[in-house]
Design a protein around this motif. Structure first.
Motif, PDB file in Angstrom:
ATOM      1  N   ASN A  88       0.830  -1.200   0.000  1.00  0.00           N
ATOM      2  CA  ASN A  88       0.000   0.000   0.000  1.00  0.00           C
ATOM      3  C   ASN A  88       0.873   1.263   0.000  1.00  0.00           C
ATOM      4  O   ASN A  88       0.552   2.234  -0.694  1.00  0.00           O
ATOM      5  N   ASP A  89       1.963   1.258   0.751  1.00  0.00           N
ATOM      6  CA  ASP A  89       2.879   2.406   0.758  1.00  0.00           C
ATOM      7  C   ASP A  89       3.481   2.607  -0.632  1.00  0.00           C
ATOM      8  O   ASP A  89       3.589   3.735  -1.107  1.00  0.00           O
ATOM      9  N   TYR A  90       3.866   1.518  -1.288  1.00  0.00           N
ATOM     10  CA  TYR A  90       4.440   1.610  -2.630  1.00  0.00           C
ATOM     11  C   TYR A  90       3.406   2.173  -3.616  1.00  0.00           C
ATOM     12  O   TYR A  90       3.718   3.058  -4.414  1.00  0.00           O
ATOM     13  N   VAL A  91       2.164   1.665  -3.542  1.00  0.00           N
ATOM     14  CA  VAL A  91       1.095   2.140  -4.426  1.00  0.00           C
ATOM     15  C   VAL A  91       0.819   3.621  -4.173  1.00  0.00           C
ATOM     16  O   VAL A  91       0.701   4.410  -5.115  1.00  0.00           O
ATOM     17  N   SER A  92       0.732   4.020  -2.906  1.00  0.00           N
ATOM     18  CA  SER A  92       0.479   5.432  -2.574  1.00  0.00           C
ATOM     19  C   SER A  92       1.593   6.327  -3.094  1.00  0.00           C
ATOM     20  O   SER A  92       1.331   7.402  -3.637  1.00  0.00           O
ATOM     21  N   THR A  93       2.827   5.896  -2.910  1.00  0.00           N
ATOM     22  CA  THR A  93       3.958   6.680  -3.414  1.00  0.00           C
ATOM     23  C   THR A  93       3.860   6.822  -4.927  1.00  0.00           C
ATOM     24  O   THR A  93       4.044   7.906  -5.477  1.00  0.00           O
ATOM     25  N   PHE A  94       3.545   5.723  -5.602  1.00  0.00           N
ATOM     26  CA  PHE A  94       3.401   5.757  -7.054  1.00  0.00           C
ATOM     27  C   PHE A  94       2.282   6.718  -7.471  1.00  0.00           C
ATOM     28  O   PHE A  94       2.448   7.508  -8.398  1.00  0.00           O
ATOM     29  N   LEU A  95       1.144   6.656  -6.780  1.00  0.00           N
ATOM     30  CA  LEU A  95      -0.017   7.453  -7.177  1.00  0.00           C
ATOM     31  C   LEU A  95       0.131   8.931  -6.829  1.00  0.00           C
ATOM     32  O   LEU A  95      -0.365   9.791  -7.559  1.00  0.00           O
ATOM     33  N   TYR A  96       0.793   9.253  -5.719  1.00  0.00           N
ATOM     34  CA  TYR A  96       0.867  10.646  -5.272  1.00  0.00           C
ATOM     35  C   TYR A  96       2.165  11.352  -5.648  1.00  0.00           C
ATOM     36  O   TYR A  96       2.201  12.574  -5.732  1.00  0.00           O
ATOM     37  N   LYS A  97       3.219  10.615  -5.868  1.00  0.00           N
ATOM     38  CA  LYS A  97       4.504  11.237  -6.193  1.00  0.00           C
ATOM     39  C   LYS A  97       4.936  10.865  -7.604  1.00  0.00           C
ATOM     40  O   LYS A  97       6.111  10.627  -7.863  1.00  0.00           O
ATOM     41  N   GLN A  98       3.976  10.820  -8.487  1.00  0.00           N
ATOM     42  CA  GLN A  98       4.216  10.451  -9.875  1.00  0.00           C
ATOM     43  C   GLN A  98       5.032  11.535 -10.562  1.00  0.00           C
ATOM     44  O   GLN A  98       4.670  12.703 -10.542  1.00  0.00           O
ATOM     45  N   GLU A  99       6.150  11.147 -11.196  1.00  0.00           N
ATOM     46  CA  GLU A  99       7.012  12.110 -11.872  1.00  0.00           C
ATOM     47  C   GLU A  99       6.688  12.261 -13.351  1.00  0.00           C
ATOM     48  O   GLU A  99       7.097  13.225 -13.972  1.00  0.00           O
ATOM     49  N   ASN A 100       5.962  11.296 -13.915  1.00  0.00           N
ATOM     50  CA  ASN A 100       5.560  11.391 -15.313  1.00  0.00           C
ATOM     51  C   ASN A 100       4.389  12.371 -15.393  1.00  0.00           C
ATOM     52  O   ASN A 100       3.316  12.106 -14.856  1.00  0.00           O
ATOM     53  N   PRO A 101       4.559  13.527 -16.047  1.00  0.00           N
ATOM     54  CA  PRO A 101       3.500  14.548 -16.042  1.00  0.00           C
ATOM     55  C   PRO A 101       2.188  14.091 -16.681  1.00  0.00           C
ATOM     56  O   PRO A 101       1.108  14.445 -16.203  1.00  0.00           O
ATOM     57  N   GLN A 102       2.268  13.287 -17.754  1.00  0.00           N
ATOM     58  CA  GLN A 102       1.033  12.828 -18.397  1.00  0.00           C
ATOM     59  C   GLN A 102       0.275  11.856 -17.497  1.00  0.00           C
ATOM     60  O   GLN A 102      -0.942  11.948 -17.357  1.00  0.00           O
ATOM     61  N   LEU A 103       0.998  10.926 -16.892  1.00  0.00           N
ATOM     62  CA  LEU A 103       0.363   9.961 -15.997  1.00  0.00           C
ATOM     63  C   LEU A 103      -0.177  10.664 -14.757  1.00  0.00           C
ATOM     64  O   LEU A 103      -1.283  10.365 -14.303  1.00  0.00           O
ATOM     65  N   LYS A 104       0.573  11.611 -14.231  1.00  0.00           N
ATOM     66  CA  LYS A 104       0.122  12.380 -13.058  1.00  0.00           C
ATOM     67  C   LYS A 104      -1.174  13.122 -13.385  1.00  0.00           C
ATOM     68  O   LYS A 104      -2.128  13.101 -12.608  1.00  0.00           O
ATOM     69  N   SER A 105      -1.225  13.760 -14.548  1.00  0.00           N
ATOM     70  CA  SER A 105      -2.420  14.480 -14.978  1.00  0.00           C
ATOM     71  C   SER A 105      -3.599  13.530 -15.136  1.00  0.00           C
ATOM     72  O   SER A 105      -4.727  13.837 -14.723  1.00  0.00           O
ATOM     73  N   TRP A 106      -3.358  12.370 -15.709  1.00  0.00           N
ATOM     74  CA  TRP A 106      -4.404  11.366 -15.918  1.00  0.00           C
ATOM     75  C   TRP A 106      -4.955  10.885 -14.588  1.00  0.00           C
ATOM     76  O   TRP A 106      -6.169  10.771 -14.413  1.00  0.00           O
ATOM     77  N   ILE A 107      -4.059  10.596 -13.625  1.00  0.00           N
ATOM     78  CA  ILE A 107      -4.486  10.143 -12.294  1.00  0.00           C
ATOM     79  C   ILE A 107      -5.319  11.222 -11.608  1.00  0.00           C
ATOM     80  O   ILE A 107      -6.376  10.942 -11.027  1.00  0.00           O
ATOM     81  N   GLU A 108      -4.872  12.466 -11.681  1.00  0.00           N
ATOM     82  CA  GLU A 108      -5.603  13.580 -11.053  1.00  0.00           C
ATOM     83  C   GLU A 108      -6.972  13.786 -11.700  1.00  0.00           C
ATOM     84  O   GLU A 108      -7.952  14.058 -11.007  1.00  0.00           O
ATOM     85  N   LYS A 109      -7.052  13.653 -13.030  1.00  0.00           N
ATOM     86  CA  LYS A 109      -8.335  13.809 -13.726  1.00  0.00           C
ATOM     87  C   LYS A 109      -9.337  12.740 -13.288  1.00  0.00           C
ATOM     88  O   LYS A 109     -10.521  13.030 -13.090  1.00  0.00           O
ATOM     89  N   ILE A 110      -8.876  11.504 -13.168  1.00  0.00           N
ATOM     90  CA  ILE A 110      -9.766  10.417 -12.736  1.00  0.00           C
ATOM     91  C   ILE A 110     -10.263  10.679 -11.324  1.00  0.00           C
ATOM     92  O   ILE A 110     -11.450  10.527 -11.033  1.00  0.00           O
ATOM     93  N   GLU A 111      -9.364  11.098 -10.439  1.00  0.00           N
ATOM     94  CA  GLU A 111      -9.751  11.365  -9.049  1.00  0.00           C
ATOM     95  C   GLU A 111     -10.758  12.516  -8.985  1.00  0.00           C
ATOM     96  O   GLU A 111     -11.760  12.432  -8.276  1.00  0.00           O
ATOM     97  N   THR A 112     -10.526  13.556  -9.759  1.00  0.00           N
ATOM     98  CA  THR A 112     -11.434  14.711  -9.768  1.00  0.00           C
ATOM     99  C   THR A 112     -12.789  14.351 -10.373  1.00  0.00           C
ATOM    100  O   THR A 112     -13.835  14.707  -9.829  1.00  0.00           O
ATOM    101  N   ALA A 113     -12.766  13.630 -11.490  1.00  0.00           N
ATOM    102  CA  ALA A 113     -14.014  13.278 -12.176  1.00  0.00           C
ATOM    103  C   ALA A 113     -14.884  12.334 -11.356  1.00  0.00           C
ATOM    104  O   ALA A 113     -16.113  12.464 -11.359  1.00  0.00           O
ATOM    105  N   THR A 114     -14.259  11.399 -10.658  1.00  0.00           N
ATOM    106  CA  THR A 114     -15.045  10.417  -9.901  1.00  0.00           C
ATOM    107  C   THR A 114     -15.332  10.860  -8.479  1.00  0.00           C
ATOM    108  O   THR A 114     -16.293  10.396  -7.864  1.00  0.00           O
ATOM    109  N   GLY A 115     -14.495  11.744  -7.944  1.00  0.00           N
ATOM    110  CA  GLY A 115     -14.643  12.145  -6.555  1.00  0.00           C
ATOM    111  C   GLY A 115     -14.216  11.042  -5.583  1.00  0.00           C
ATOM    112  O   GLY A 115     -14.521  11.079  -4.400  1.00  0.00           O
ATOM    113  N   ILE A 116     -13.510  10.058  -6.109  1.00  0.00           N
ATOM    114  CA  ILE A 116     -13.048   8.923  -5.300  1.00  0.00           C
ATOM    115  C   ILE A 116     -11.529   9.023  -5.194  1.00  0.00           C
ATOM    116  O   ILE A 116     -10.849   9.309  -6.183  1.00  0.00           O
ATOM    117  N   LYS A 117     -11.016   8.771  -3.981  1.00  0.00           N
ATOM    118  CA  LYS A 117      -9.570   8.830  -3.784  1.00  0.00           C
ATOM    119  C   LYS A 117      -8.868   7.861  -4.741  1.00  0.00           C
ATOM    120  O   LYS A 117      -9.372   6.788  -5.023  1.00  0.00           O
TER     121      LYS A 117
END
Length: 166
Positions: free
Chosen positions: A10-39
Motif C-alpha cells: 500500500n505504501d508503494y502504491v500510494s507513493t506511485f499514485l501521489y509522487k508520480q514524476e511522469n506529467p502525463q500519468l500524473k495528470s491522468w491520475i488527477e483527472k480520474i480522481e477529480t471526475a469520480t470524486g473517489i480517492k
C-alpha cells in the motif's frame, strides 16, 4: 524476495499514485480522481479487482494474460537492444528464456483452467514477477532452474555425441 505485507504494498502504491514524476500519468491520475470524486487509491484497487475478476472469468483472459507477459518485456527488450550497454540486453534475454521455458505449460492451459479457473490470473502475476526489477524473478529462476537444466542437457549431449574412444 520475501513476501511483502499489505502495508508495504500500500505504501508503494500510494507513493506511485501521489509522487508520480511522469506529467502525463500524473495528470491522468488527477483527472480520474477529480471526475469520480473517489480517492486515487480506491480507484486503483477497484481497477485491480476488476482485472483480477476478469483474468479469472473473462472470455479473453488468456489474451490479456499473454499480453501482460509480452507487451512491456518486448518494448523494454527493443529499448535494451538500442542502448549502448549490454547489461539490460542480458536481463531481457534471461526473461525471454524463462518465459519460453514456462510457455511449455501453456500446452496444458485449457485442461488446467478447467480444474483451476484462476490459472490466467496466477500466470499473469507470475509473468509480472519475472520482469519487475523489484523481484528480479527471471534471474532467480534462470539461476536456480533453467541454467542448471541446460548444463545437464549439454553434458548429456556431449557424452552421447562426443564419446572419447581410446
Amino acid at each position: 524476495m520475501d513476501s511483502l505485507p499489505f502495508s508495504a504494498i500500500n505504501d508503494y502504491v500510494s507513493t506511485f499514485l501521489y509522487k508520480q514524476e511522469n506529467p502525463q500519468l500524473k495528470s491522468w491520475i488527477e483527472k480520474i480522481e477529480t471526475a469520480t470524486g473517489i480517492k486515487r487509491e480506491k480507484v486503483f484497487y477497484s481497477a485491480l479487482l476488476v482485472v483480477i475478476v476478469y483474468l479469472i472469468m473473462g472470455s479473453l483472459a488468456q489474451f490479456f494474460c499473454n499480453l501482460c507477459g509480452f507487451a512491456h518485456p518486448a518494448y523494454a527488450s527493443v529499448k535494451a537492444l538500442r542502448s549502448k550497454g549490454s547489461d539490460d540486453d542480458r536481463k531481457w534475454l534471461i526473461y525471454w528464456v524463462v518465459f519460453a521455458s514456462f510457455s511449455i505449460c501453456d500446452f496444458f492451459a485449457e485442461s488446467i483452467v478447467g480444474v483451476f479457473p484462476a490459472y490466467w490470473l496466477l500466470k499473469a502475476a507470475f509473468l509480472v514477477y519475472l520482469y519487475l526489477p523489484q523481484t528480479n524473478g527471471a534471474k532467480q529462476l534462470f539461476d536456480s532452474y533453467v541454467d542448471p537444466s541446460i548444463t545437464q542437457i549439454d553434458n548429456m549431449i556431449n557424452n552421447y555425441f562426443y564419446v572419447k574412444t581410446e
